[in-house]
Design an enzyme around this catalytic site. Structure first.
Site, PDB file in Angstrom:
ATOM      1  N   GLY A  21      12.057  10.657  10.772  1.00 57.44           N
ATOM      2  CA  GLY A  21      11.064  10.253  11.778  1.00 57.44           C
ATOM      3  C   GLY A  21       9.973   9.492  11.059  1.00 57.44           C
ATOM      4  O   GLY A  21      10.256   8.581  10.303  1.00 57.44           O
ATOM      5  N   SER A  48      13.182  16.356  10.616  1.00 56.45           N
ATOM      6  CA  SER A  48      12.986  17.785  10.357  1.00 56.45           C
ATOM      7  C   SER A  48      11.506  18.057  10.180  1.00 56.45           C
ATOM      8  O   SER A  48      10.826  17.362   9.424  1.00 56.45           O
ATOM      9  CB  SER A  48      13.744  18.187   9.093  1.00 56.45           C
ATOM     10  OG  SER A  48      13.290  19.446   8.656  1.00 56.45           O
ATOM     11  N   VAL A  56       0.626   7.315   5.175  1.00 59.08           N
ATOM     12  CA  VAL A  56      -0.672   6.807   4.720  1.00 59.08           C
ATOM     13  C   VAL A  56      -0.896   5.356   5.146  1.00 59.08           C
ATOM     14  O   VAL A  56      -1.967   4.823   4.970  1.00 59.08           O
ATOM     15  CB  VAL A  56      -0.827   6.889   3.182  1.00 59.08           C
ATOM     16  CG1 VAL A  56      -0.818   8.327   2.735  1.00 59.08           C
ATOM     17  CG2 VAL A  56       0.256   6.083   2.487  1.00 59.08           C
ATOM     18  N   LYS A  87      -9.417  -4.580  13.002  1.00 61.07           N
ATOM     19  CA  LYS A  87      -9.450  -4.993  11.600  1.00 61.07           C
ATOM     20  C   LYS A  87      -9.431  -6.516  11.529  1.00 61.07           C
ATOM     21  O   LYS A  87      -8.518  -7.158  12.070  1.00 61.07           O
ATOM     22  CB  LYS A  87      -8.223  -4.410  10.886  1.00 61.07           C
ATOM     23  CG  LYS A  87      -8.133  -4.797   9.432  1.00 61.07           C
ATOM     24  CD  LYS A  87      -6.901  -4.196   8.783  1.00 61.07           C
ATOM     25  CE  LYS A  87      -6.721  -4.737   7.375  1.00 61.07           C
ATOM     26  NZ  LYS A  87      -5.428  -4.361   6.803  1.00 61.07           N
ATOM     27  N   PRO A 105      -9.822 -12.518   4.963  1.00 57.01           N
ATOM     28  CA  PRO A 105      -9.847 -12.426   6.436  1.00 57.01           C
ATOM     29  C   PRO A 105      -8.499 -12.784   7.079  1.00 57.01           C
ATOM     30  O   PRO A 105      -7.678 -13.457   6.465  1.00 57.01           O
ATOM     31  CB  PRO A 105     -10.873 -13.506   6.798  1.00 57.01           C
ATOM     32  CG  PRO A 105     -10.679 -14.561   5.749  1.00 57.01           C
ATOM     33  CD  PRO A 105     -10.247 -13.849   4.483  1.00 57.01           C
ATOM     34  N   LEU A 342       9.971   3.294   3.310  1.00 62.70           N
ATOM     35  CA  LEU A 342       9.900   3.647   1.889  1.00 62.70           C
ATOM     36  C   LEU A 342      11.275   3.819   1.248  1.00 62.70           C
ATOM     37  O   LEU A 342      11.416   3.694   0.032  1.00 62.70           O
ATOM     38  CB  LEU A 342       9.079   4.923   1.717  1.00 62.70           C
ATOM     39  CG  LEU A 342       7.610   4.805   2.183  1.00 62.70           C
ATOM     40  CD1 LEU A 342       6.917   6.160   2.134  1.00 62.70           C
ATOM     41  CD2 LEU A 342       6.864   3.786   1.334  1.00 62.70           C
TER      42      LEU A 342
END
Lengths: 510, 489
Positions: A21, A48, A56, A87, A105, A342
């Site tokens: 997830g 799980s 992060v 942002k 920017p 990742l």
């Protein structure tokens, strides 16, 4: 060259299994669930509760807006549910020299004149004695510094149209939001821990995964969103990893949120520390903080203390430590497994590219969406596209490190003197000599981004386009003063970021 | 052309000097560009501008849009250029006899089709064709949506409409003009901008900041990448054909037994050329073949020249830059050599080196970008050669030539899933590649899976209405010849 058509239905993918997830898993599930709604495809996501997510990646790039819009997600609802702020860019502190600060920017600098890019005009003016920093000619930079925000003006003639924006949000809430959305749209969520993977003896493809409770889940296509461990792409398929530590040696981080003490501005901050850097991502309800560092130059305890000693408000918990190796899998799509997030690779979040790389992986997968058989060509194409994306981001990140003039710490001296990627060396020489900015069509960072980092880190061009010499100096200065005044007036008439957020998308309002 | 020779740069020699070596359109365009861009801050001179080149220019005609750098440099409006350069409008190129004899396809680069629900039209049509169980429906169905190609095929022309609801807003026409006459326009404009004509044999090159060479030499440079075998021709015979002819809004390219015939309509006739393989076809046979295609027309200005298709790998070395045929040649198809010149000038002006700075950096960037441009354009020009199904040994051999990796990847990916691979520095948008690949017979095996979520009845109804609107608009448009008569008056 009439080609024989395959019977699409006969070879069509029927089952997609997403392993993991978290942000990557649920972004994938949401997008696939939405875009493939017309096909009879079962999408199953296995996660799980026992396995934590990294979560992060809280700062995003403007591209995320298109991703959400394409799935019919309301921006206001999303921002309210994820306690998001706006942002306009990223502030880099202490990167060139100690005491330096600049904002990268999401927008342009100045205006071109007579076919010349603005930075040539600025360089000419600078050499002639104009001391105004280039940031004074950028509306998003000045608005961010003044903590102002409004949505872009649709009138292209307005200075307030010269920017894009992204969000700073709680990534775990984003994943939760997408989880409910995906399940409403038919994605099946299975709770469980994967204990075994079964491979097809002939093709080597993953055939199924087995959960702790014995349930076996089969799939035609598997998306590995299991994080650093790469449950399928590495543990099952032994794909291999291209380690980029020689260019980006930071390998650990501590992360901790803290309370907000003052109103927050519409930008993320990355402050260079003794052997790495610290992020600060302000949300509506807290500030996300983290310290990325290289363990060869600083101990874990020192790194942890550095983070805790540099928080704006009281810490909201104990710092969590993360370990990583920068780089990417040798193949991000191997056999019938696509690694997204990742599990596919890691580039430190200096330029908020983590979520962007997830988005890019999903978009590219959908563009190349395969049949259940003969997916090797699609995989090759996917790997070509994603490898280039990773490499170009890597070069851009490396620029931040090598373009430093700090002499206060061995880490920064070593970074300056390390072997550069050849592709970056050429870009650097072209800019310093003649103000030529890297310009490519494939890759996330456009010329204004390169310009921001070069100039922000004191890498100034010594030359400029000689056509600028045909412009009268007095007229040039008047033109530049006019742009600067337009930016300042635009910022003055822009609302406070905190007021805008409170009205547009207050947390919990949806 | 009146020869004006000042014989030297102006007396003030403190300014950086730019020397252009060459003749014809490329040289005068480069001179005009530099004179305009640098104003009074530099001296610009041309050596040999009025001399006949060693080999004739490969740009005997050119298609320009209003935004081309060449149009801008000429200082003329499109209509002024059409009137003064014997021209007309063009909507593209007809590949007559492609992909096999008795067939024809159009390269007609219009505006991209509006996209429904984020899904390109060819995916929807492919899905519809597959639903009927017959991929043969796909290409004819798709062709109906190629508005500009259909206008060209019908010989019709009207200017693009501003109203986005009108099918005519999809048109992206260009001017098709005579290269020699345009060179004369450019020469006059360059002289007016202060360009000096310099004599041969002077010392003008000594101490020049930048030297630009424009003409191909008889012996190609050592780093010339020879691509003659890929295109199947190494010589070109060109003629001008006088007389009043129908003036279609397109150029024509037709495969012959030993090469490629090109016919470009002009107001007073046409420019015809036959690029052929001299190993299998003698010049006399080439001429006979060319004349047989032109009927009994009166010909003049016959020119026979070697055609070294290819490019140098490093067009900018030291302070010398090669452009136009000195740098790269792709031949007449799609007006490729004029396109190359436009791109080279555009690259050069953006990378002009500053005095006192290391020129190697700008040279490296220029060479990198020009290599990308050449690769992109040569791939596009090669596409019909690679995809031809012409039953003639010459063309069968071209089918078997190794395909560059970049082009091979484009074709294979499109054939696989209907997506156009995107590279850095794309010259043509995805729609143009899509149109040509479909026209040349490449049918994707799969379509965008998002198309499965569409209501096909509704989508096909919408596309049907679009085709209907195209039909009505084309029927109401005047013939190009008629339109041209109106604007010439």
């Amino acid at each position: 060259m009439e080609r024989k058509l395959n019977s699409t239905a006969a070879h069509a993918i029927k089952n997609i299994v997403i392993v993991g997830g978290g942000t990557a898993g649920w972004m994938t599930a949401a997008a696939l669930g939405f875009k493939l709604a017309g096909r009879s495809i079962d999408i199953t996501l296995i996660e799980s509760a026992e396995i934590g997510t990294v979560g992060v990646g809280e700062a995003t790039l403007p591209h995320i807006r298109f991703f959400n819009e394409s799935m019919g997600i309301s921006e206001r609802e999303l921002m309210a549910r994820t306690k998001a702020t706006f942002k306009l860019g990223i502030e880099f502190v202490n990167w060139g020299k100690l005491g330096d600060a600049y904002i990268h920017p999401f927008g342009d600098y100045g205006e071109p004149a007579d076919g010349l890019d603005f930075h040539h005009l600025w360089t000419k003016a600078r050499i002639a004695g104009n001391s105004a920093r280039i940031c004074n000619y950028s509306y998003p930079v000045m608005a961010a510094k003044a903590q102002r925000f409004q949505l872009p003006d649709p009138d292209p003639a307005s200075i307030k149209s010269t920017f894009g924006y992204a969000f700073q949000f709680d990534a775990s809430l984003y994943a939760k939001f997408l989880s409910s959305l995906s399940q409403e749209r038919g994605v099946r969520r299975v709770e469980g821990k994967i204990t075994d993977t079964s491979l097809d003896s002939e093709t080597g493809h993953v055939r199924s995964v087995t959960l702790e409770n014995g349930t076996q889940i089969e799939g035609d296509l598997f998306i590995d969103c299991s994080g650093f461990r790469g449950l399928l792409i590495e543990q099952a398929l032994a794909t291999g990893y291209d380690d980029w530590s020689q260019y980006l040696p930071c390998n650990r981080a501590f992360a901790v949120p803290c309370e907000i003490v003052d109103p927050v501005g519409p930008y993320t901050r990355a402050t260079a520390r003794q052997a790495g850097w610290q992020w600060r991502i302000p949300l509506q309800h807290r500030i996300g903080n983290g310290h990325v560092y290289c363990s060869s130059y600083i101990s874990d305890d020192e790194a942890r203390d550095t983070l805790l000693n540099n928080l704006e408000g009281p810490a909201l918990g104990e710092p969590r430590q993360l370990f990583f190796t920068t780089g990417r899998r040798n193949k991000l799509w191997n056999k019938n497994v696509v690694a997204i997030g990742l599990s596919g690779g890691f580039l430190e979040p200096l330029e908020s590219t983590s979520i962007h790389l997830i988005q890019q992986g999903i978009t590219t997968l959908l563009e190349l969406f395969p049949d259940a058989e003969n997916m090797a060509d699609d995989a090759d194409e996917y790997n070509k596209v994603m490898q280039l994306e990773f490499e170009r981001i890597r070069d851009f990140l490396v620029l931040h490190y090598v373009a430093n003039q700090r002499d206060d710490a061995p880490f920064w001296r070593d970074m300056r003197n390390m072997a550069w990627p050849a592709s970056l060396k050429e870009k650097f020489a072209a800019f310093t000599n003649r103000g030529i900015i890297p310009d490519y069509d494939i890759g996330v960072f456009l010329p204004p981004s390169w310009l921001a980092v070069f100039i922000g880190q004191n890498i100034l061009p010594t030359g400029y386009d000689p056509r600028a010499d045909t412009i009268d100096s007095a007229a040039l200065m008047a033109q530049m003063d006019m742009i600067k005044a337009k930016v300042a007036m635009g910022v003055d008439s822009t609302r406070w970021h905190s007021d805008f957020v409170a009205e547009y998308c207050p947390a919990g309002s949806q | 052309v009146t020869k004006t020779e000042t014989g030297a740069f102006p007396a003030s020699n403190a300014k950086p000097r730019y020397v252009i070596k060459g003749s014809g359109l490329a040289a005068w365009s480069a001179a005009k560009m530099l004179a305009d861009a640098l104003g009074g801050s530099a001296d610009v001179g041309i050596i040999g501008g009025d001399e006949a080149p060693v080999l004739p220019s490969t740009i005997s005609h050119l298609a320009l849009d209003g935004e081309s750098i060449l149009t801008e440099l000429s200082g003329k409006t499109p209509l002024e250029l059409i009137r003064s350069c014997n021209g007309g409008f063009t909507l593209g190129t007809c590949l007559d006899g492609w992909p096999q004899s008795a067939q024809r396809v159009f390269h007609a680069p219009g505006e991209p089709l509006p996209i429904s629900s984020g899904i390109a039209a060819h995916n929807i049509i492919l899905k519809a064709a597959l639903a009927q169980g017959d991929s043969a429906h796909f290409q004819p169905l798709y062709e109906q949506l190629r508005f500009q190609a259909r206008c060209a095929a019908g010989g019709k022309f009207a200017p693009p409409a501003q109203d986005r609801q009108s099918p005519r807003s999809l048109l992206r026409p260009a001017m098709q003009i005579d290269g020699d006459l345009f060179a004369a326009v450019m020469r006059a404009a360059a002289l007016e901008s202060g360009v000096s004509i310099l004599p041969f044999g002077g010392e003008h090159e000594t101490g020049a900041h930048l030297i630009i060479e424009c003409d191909v030499s008889e012996i190609p440079p050592a780093d010339w990448q020879d691509m003659r075998a890929d295109f199947g021709y190494d010589h070109c015979l060109s003629v001008r054909v006088s007389g009043s002819h129908d003036h279609p809004p397109y150029a024509m390219a037709r495969p012959l037994d030993h090469g490629l015939l090109s016919i470009v309509p002009m107001q007073d006739g046409m420019i015809a050329s036959y690029c052929f393989d001299s190993a299998t076809c003698a010049p006399s046979a080439a001429k006979a073949a060319l004349l047989s295609q032109l009927g009994k027309a009166e010909i003049r200005d016959e020119q026979y020249q070697p055609l070294s298709i290819g490019a140098v790998s490093q067009p900018w070395r030291g302070n010398q830059v090669q452009i136009s045929s000195a740098a790269a040649i792709l031949g007449p198809l799609y007006n490729a050599d004029a396109m190359l010149l436009s791109m080279q000038l555009d690259r050069l002006i953006r990378l002009l080196p500053q005095g006192g700075h290391d020129m190697a950096v700008t040279a490296a960037e220029y060479n990198r970008l020009c290599a990308i441009d050449f690769q992109q354009l040569s791939d596009f020009v090669r596409l019909p050669f690679v995809c031809n199904q012409i039953a003639v040994p010459h063309w069968a051999a071209l089918r078997e030539m190794p395909t560059p990796e970049t082009l091979r990847r484009r074709i294979e990916r499109f054939a696989s899933n209907g997506r156009v691979v995107k590279y850095d520095g794309e010259i043509f948008d995805g729609q143009i590649w899509t149109d040509m690949m479909i026209a040349l017979g490449i049918t994707p095996r799969r379509y965008d899976p998002a198309a499965d979520a569409l209501d096909m009845q509704q989508m096909m109804g919408r596309l049907g209405k679009m085709v209907q609107a195209f039909d009505q608009t084309i029927a109401a448009m005047p013939a190009h010849t008629e339109y041209l008569d109106q604007v010439k008056a």
